[in-house]
Design an enzyme around this catalytic site. Structure first.
Site, PDB file in Angstrom:
ATOM      1  N   LYS A  93       0.865  -1.187   0.000  1.00 54.11           N
ATOM      2  CA  LYS A  93       0.000   0.000   0.000  1.00 54.11           C
ATOM      3  C   LYS A  93       0.890   1.221   0.000  1.00 54.11           C
ATOM      4  O   LYS A  93       1.842   1.316   0.774  1.00 54.11           O
ATOM      5  CB  LYS A  93      -0.883   0.001   1.277  1.00 54.11           C
ATOM      6  CG  LYS A  93      -1.851   1.173   1.332  1.00 54.11           C
ATOM      7  CD  LYS A  93      -3.112   0.882   0.574  1.00 54.11           C
ATOM      8  CE  LYS A  93      -3.936   2.129   0.245  1.00 54.11           C
ATOM      9  NZ  LYS A  93      -3.479   2.857  -0.957  1.00 54.11           N
ATOM     10  N   LYS A 129       5.313   1.697  -3.132  1.00 56.21           N
ATOM     11  CA  LYS A 129       5.262   3.074  -3.665  1.00 56.21           C
ATOM     12  C   LYS A 129       5.511   3.004  -5.155  1.00 56.21           C
ATOM     13  O   LYS A 129       6.133   2.055  -5.652  1.00 56.21           O
ATOM     14  CB  LYS A 129       6.348   3.930  -3.012  1.00 56.21           C
ATOM     15  CG  LYS A 129       6.092   5.419  -3.086  1.00 56.21           C
ATOM     16  CD  LYS A 129       5.166   5.867  -1.980  1.00 56.21           C
ATOM     17  CE  LYS A 129       4.764   7.299  -2.089  1.00 56.21           C
ATOM     18  NZ  LYS A 129       4.059   7.763  -0.880  1.00 56.21           N
ATOM     19  N   GLY A 168      -2.691   8.292  -4.133  1.00 59.26           N
ATOM     20  CA  GLY A 168      -2.025   9.523  -4.583  1.00 59.26           C
ATOM     21  C   GLY A 168      -0.764   9.838  -3.807  1.00 59.26           C
ATOM     22  O   GLY A 168      -0.472   9.252  -2.771  1.00 59.26           O
ATOM     23  N   ASP A 169       0.003  10.748  -4.345  1.00 55.51           N
ATOM     24  CA  ASP A 169       1.151  11.362  -3.679  1.00 55.51           C
ATOM     25  C   ASP A 169       1.373  12.666  -4.457  1.00 55.51           C
ATOM     26  O   ASP A 169       0.443  13.172  -5.099  1.00 55.51           O
ATOM     27  CB  ASP A 169       2.383  10.430  -3.711  1.00 55.51           C
ATOM     28  CG  ASP A 169       3.494  10.887  -2.760  1.00 55.51           C
ATOM     29  OD1 ASP A 169       3.362  10.694  -1.541  1.00 55.51           O
ATOM     30  OD2 ASP A 169       4.494  11.466  -3.226  1.00 55.51           O
ATOM     31  N   THR A 212      -4.443  13.419   5.359  1.00 51.12           N
ATOM     32  CA  THR A 212      -3.031  13.574   5.735  1.00 51.12           C
ATOM     33  C   THR A 212      -2.826  14.875   6.519  1.00 51.12           C
ATOM     34  O   THR A 212      -2.167  14.887   7.564  1.00 51.12           O
ATOM     35  CB  THR A 212      -2.123  13.538   4.500  1.00 51.12           C
ATOM     36  OG1 THR A 212      -2.508  12.441   3.669  1.00 51.12           O
ATOM     37  CG2 THR A 212      -0.672  13.365   4.904  1.00 51.12           C
TER      38      THR A 212
HETATM   39  P1  NDP Z   1       0.849  17.827  -3.973  1.00 48.99           P
HETATM   40  O1  NDP Z   1       1.295  17.504  -5.333  1.00 48.99           O
HETATM   41  O2  NDP Z   1      -0.605  18.020  -3.705  1.00 48.99           O
HETATM   42  O3  NDP Z   1       1.585  19.140  -3.462  1.00 48.99           O
HETATM   43  C1  NDP Z   1       2.966  19.194  -3.368  1.00 48.99           C
HETATM   44  C2  NDP Z   1       3.359  20.574  -2.876  1.00 48.99           C
HETATM   45  O4  NDP Z   1       4.734  20.558  -2.552  1.00 48.99           O
HETATM   46  C3  NDP Z   1       3.178  21.632  -3.944  1.00 48.99           C
HETATM   47  O5  NDP Z   1       2.914  22.860  -3.333  1.00 48.99           O
HETATM   48  C4  NDP Z   1       4.536  21.613  -4.630  1.00 48.99           C
HETATM   49  O6  NDP Z   1       4.868  22.806  -5.315  1.00 48.99           O
HETATM   50  C5  NDP Z   1       5.442  21.390  -3.458  1.00 48.99           C
HETATM   51  N1  NDP Z   1       6.669  20.726  -3.939  1.00 48.99           N
HETATM   52  C6  NDP Z   1       6.740  19.527  -4.551  1.00 48.99           C
HETATM   53  N2  NDP Z   1       8.001  19.251  -4.901  1.00 48.99           N
HETATM   54  C7  NDP Z   1       8.714  20.314  -4.515  1.00 48.99           C
HETATM   55  C8  NDP Z   1      10.087  20.632  -4.617  1.00 48.99           C
HETATM   56  N3  NDP Z   1      10.957  19.786  -5.200  1.00 48.99           N
HETATM   57  N4  NDP Z   1      10.499  21.806  -4.089  1.00 48.99           N
HETATM   58  C9  NDP Z   1       9.605  22.654  -3.507  1.00 48.99           C
HETATM   59  N5  NDP Z   1       8.305  22.410  -3.408  1.00 48.99           N
HETATM   60  C10 NDP Z   1       7.866  21.260  -3.903  1.00 48.99           C
HETATM   61  O7  NDP Z   1       1.450  16.690  -3.044  1.00 48.99           O
HETATM   62  P2  NDP Z   1       1.020  16.260  -1.576  1.00 48.99           P
HETATM   63  O8  NDP Z   1       0.552  17.441  -0.801  1.00 48.99           O
HETATM   64  O9  NDP Z   1       0.137  15.091  -1.689  1.00 48.99           O
HETATM   65  O10 NDP Z   1       2.404  15.730  -0.997  1.00 48.99           O
HETATM   66  C11 NDP Z   1       3.314  16.563  -0.284  1.00 48.99           C
HETATM   67  C12 NDP Z   1       4.228  15.702   0.572  1.00 48.99           C
HETATM   68  O11 NDP Z   1       3.452  14.935   1.489  1.00 48.99           O
HETATM   69  C13 NDP Z   1       5.076  14.691  -0.203  1.00 48.99           C
HETATM   70  O12 NDP Z   1       6.298  14.530   0.467  1.00 48.99           O
HETATM   71  C14 NDP Z   1       4.257  13.408  -0.076  1.00 48.99           C
HETATM   72  O13 NDP Z   1       5.070  12.258  -0.239  1.00 48.99           O
HETATM   73  C15 NDP Z   1       3.757  13.559   1.343  1.00 48.99           C
HETATM   74  N6  NDP Z   1       2.577  12.770   1.693  1.00 48.99           N
HETATM   75  C16 NDP Z   1       1.437  12.827   0.948  1.00 48.99           C
HETATM   76  C17 NDP Z   1       0.333  12.092   1.334  1.00 48.99           C
HETATM   77  C18 NDP Z   1      -0.959  12.175   0.605  1.00 48.99           C
HETATM   78  O14 NDP Z   1      -1.908  11.521   1.035  1.00 48.99           O
HETATM   79  N7  NDP Z   1      -1.078  12.931  -0.477  1.00 48.99           N
HETATM   80  C19 NDP Z   1       0.370  11.201   2.499  1.00 48.99           C
HETATM   81  C20 NDP Z   1       1.601  11.283   3.248  1.00 48.99           C
HETATM   82  C21 NDP Z   1       2.655  12.022   2.837  1.00 48.99           C
HETATM   83  P3  NDP Z   1       4.835  22.859  -6.921  1.00 48.99           P
HETATM   84  O15 NDP Z   1       3.381  22.847  -7.276  1.00 48.99           O
HETATM   85  O16 NDP Z   1       5.537  24.110  -7.272  1.00 48.99           O
HETATM   86  O17 NDP Z   1       5.560  21.634  -7.396  1.00 48.99           O
HETATM   87  O1  2IT Z   2       3.069   8.821   1.610  1.00 46.40           O
HETATM   88  C1  2IT Z   2       1.929   8.376   1.792  1.00 46.40           C
HETATM   89  O2  2IT Z   2       1.615   7.823   2.852  1.00 46.40           O
HETATM   90  C2  2IT Z   2       0.936   8.545   0.744  1.00 46.40           C
HETATM   91  N1  2IT Z   2       1.242   9.149  -0.283  1.00 46.40           N
HETATM   92  C3  2IT Z   2      -0.443   7.971   0.885  1.00 46.40           C
HETATM   93  C4  2IT Z   2      -0.464   6.527   0.488  1.00 46.40           C
HETATM   94  C5  2IT Z   2      -1.823   5.884   0.458  1.00 46.40           C
HETATM   95  O3  2IT Z   2      -1.848   4.709   0.080  1.00 46.40           O
HETATM   96  O4  2IT Z   2      -2.830   6.512   0.792  1.00 46.40           O
END
Ligand code: NDP
Ligand code: 2IT
Length: 448
Positions: A93, A129, A168-169, A212
């Site tokens: 997952k 992943k 998603g991520d 999250t």
């Molecule tokens: P999104 O794509 O929704 O948003 C990502 C955000 O982070 C955007 O504002 C983006 O800016 C910025 N960002 C991405 N890459 C970079 C970079 N290299 N430098 C600076 N800013 C950056 O992603 P999420 O919010 O879903 O994910 C954000 C983080 O949280 C990641 O690390 C992800 O692995 C983690 N995460 C996500 C989960 C989920 O359920 N979605 C669960 C747990 C963890 P820009 O638009 O300019 O790229």
């Molecule tokens: O980093 C993470 O935990 C996620 N992007 C969510 C993974 C999931 O299966 O909901």
């Protein structure tokens, strides 16, 4: 040197030898190993079973070509990945990331961390992943759809509701999951449980979108309360403006904090009145715009190019919610100088080892990603449960379960830290609590 540290070093040497160029994966493994000495001192049977060499090698790595047509008719090719890291406690997952930086090292670091995060949720999910180096920025909806269809045409051979369930991520939200699911259904049939983060009209769970960010706020609240404080009146710096950031901003405000920053990869805004999450949501989720637009719309806000972690502005709590290694040693020094007393990670591995060492040295409370951002995958697992039962819980029901899960994660991390003689170290506690469950499951299943 003890037998435990000897073992940790020798396994790390093997991994480094195998994949010397996988910087992010090595960083994640190294960070993890640094907290494992007390476990291997107490459990020599894990050394006998060579559990770490097994655990750091993915069960399976799938890499594939993703050909797709852009709107101008050009034939484009990206690289797709799925790392099925560990299935000891349940089906693989973990999310799919679409970002130009994606490579095997990044997918492996994310998959490795996912094993322990998923274990911490208390739900029966293994770690995996995936993703692609496809850049969704500036692409039309049709280009995104064609890419997702091509990606799923290949990925569909390897996933399944009882084997591997992506979500998603970065760069993958509701729109992409919809296109991915639509293609999966055409190829393999309507197994709703094969993807999570689905739309509400076709099997999604209420509160998955928020999970999250809300979970991060709930975890941080627990950490603050355990240290005789809370969000009330606190100034909070958030990075990112995506899925995790938006709902962290909302929940922190509901818990009494004031979020004064958010960002994207170009720059950041400071809003002394408190960032309005509805405006960020409109810009990022609806218009797919840039965070600069926020300052054009909100009079109290200013926009600045560069990293928010270089900004000199006072705050009490930092919540990095963008990407890996966004806070290095120098930025951590700025965060601490700005007055941060707590850091909790919404992003995966946002702090470099130097940053973590700086927090620890300064006595900053530190909530590690595996624990603090586990709310998203936890609600994904609840989406799988609802799909299997053919039921939908209310928003309140899911949110209450999420809150209880985040409270349990914090409590179990504290308990594990106490048990292994590292009280107050929430990083070690999370790693140990996450690890021991997976390790015991692997031991019980023989040589796997
Ligand atoms: P999104 O794509 O929704 O948003 C990502 C955000 O982070 C955007 O504002 C983006 O800016 C910025 N960002 C991405 N890459 C970079 C970079 N290299 N430098 C600076 N800013 C950056 O992603 P999420 O919010 O879903 O994910 C954000 C983080 O949280 C990641 O690390 C992800 O692995 C983690 N995460 C996500 C989960 C989920 O359920 N979605 C669960 C747990 C963890 P820009 O638009 O300019 O790229
Ligand atoms: O980093 C993470 O935990 C996620 N992007 C969510 C993974 C999931 O299966 O909901």
């Amino acid at each position: 040197m003890s037998k435990a540290t000897d073992y940790l070093q020798s396994v790390y040497a093997v991994i480094e030898h195998r994949d010397p160029n996988q910087a992010e994966f090595l960083e994640a493994v190294h960070d993890f190993f640094q907290t494992m000495t007390p476990v291997f001192e107490k459990h020599p049977e894990y050394i006998e079973a060579n559990i770490l060499e097994r655990l750091t090698e993915p069960e399976r790595v799938i890499q594939f070509r993703v050909p797709w047509l852009d709107d101008a008719g050009h034939m484009c090719v990206n690289r797709g990945f799925r790392v099925q890291f560990n299935s000891a406690i349940g089906p693989y997952k973990g999310g799919l990331r679409l970002h130009p930086s994606v490579n095997l090292s990044i997918v492996k670091f994310l998959g490795f961390e996912q094993i322990f995060k998923n274990s911490l949720t208390g739900l029966p999910i293994g770690g995996g992943k995936g993703g692609s180096d496809f850049d969704p920025k500036g692409k039309s909806d049709n280009e995104i759809m064609r890419f997702c269809q091509s990606f799923m045409t290949e990925l569909s051979k390897y996933i399944g509701l009882d084997t591997d369930v992506p979500a998603g991520d970065i760069g993958v939200g509701g729109r992409e999951i919809g296109f991915l699911y639509g293609q999966y259904k055409r190829l393999r049939g309507a197994d709703r449980g094969v993807l999570t983060g689905k739309g509400l009209s076709y099997g999604g769970s209420l509160a998955r979108t928020e999970a999250t960010g809300f979970g991060l706020a709930y975890y941080t609240d627990e950490m603050l309360k355990a240290n005789q404080t809370d969000f009330t009146g606190k100034r909070v710096a958030v990075s990112g403006a995506g899925n995790v950031a938006i709902y962290a901003i909302q929940k922190v405000a509901e818990l009494g904090g004031k979020v004064i920053t958010c960002s994207d990869s170009n720059g950041y805004v400071i809003d002394e009145n408190g960032v309005d999450f509805e405006v960020v949501k409109q810009i990022k989720e609806v218009e797919r715009g840039r965070i600069k637009d926020y300052a054009d719309r909100v009079a109290s806000a200013t926009y600045h190019e560069g990293s928010v972690w270089d900004a000199q502005v006072a705050y009490d709590i930092a919540l990095p919610c963008a990407t890996q290694n966004e806070i290095d040693g120098a930025k951590a020094a700025t965060v601490i100088a700005n007055g941060a007393k707590a850091v909790a990670e919404g992003a995966n591995m946002p702090s470099t080892p130097e940053a973590i060492a700086a927090y620890q040295q300064a006595g900053v409370l530190y909530g590690p990603a595996k624990a603090a951002n586990a709310g998203g995958v936890a609600v994904s697992a609840l989406e799988m449960s609802q799909n299997s039962m053919r039921l939908s819980w209310t928003f309140e029901e899911v949110d209450n379960r999420l809150k209880a899960i985040m409270q349990n994660i914090f409590a179990n991390s504290v308990k594990a830290a106490n048990e292994y003689g590292v009280s107050g170290d929430y990083l070690s506690g999370a790693n140990i609590a996450g690890f021991t469950k997976v390790a015991d499951a692997m031991m019980a299943q023989g040589l796997v």
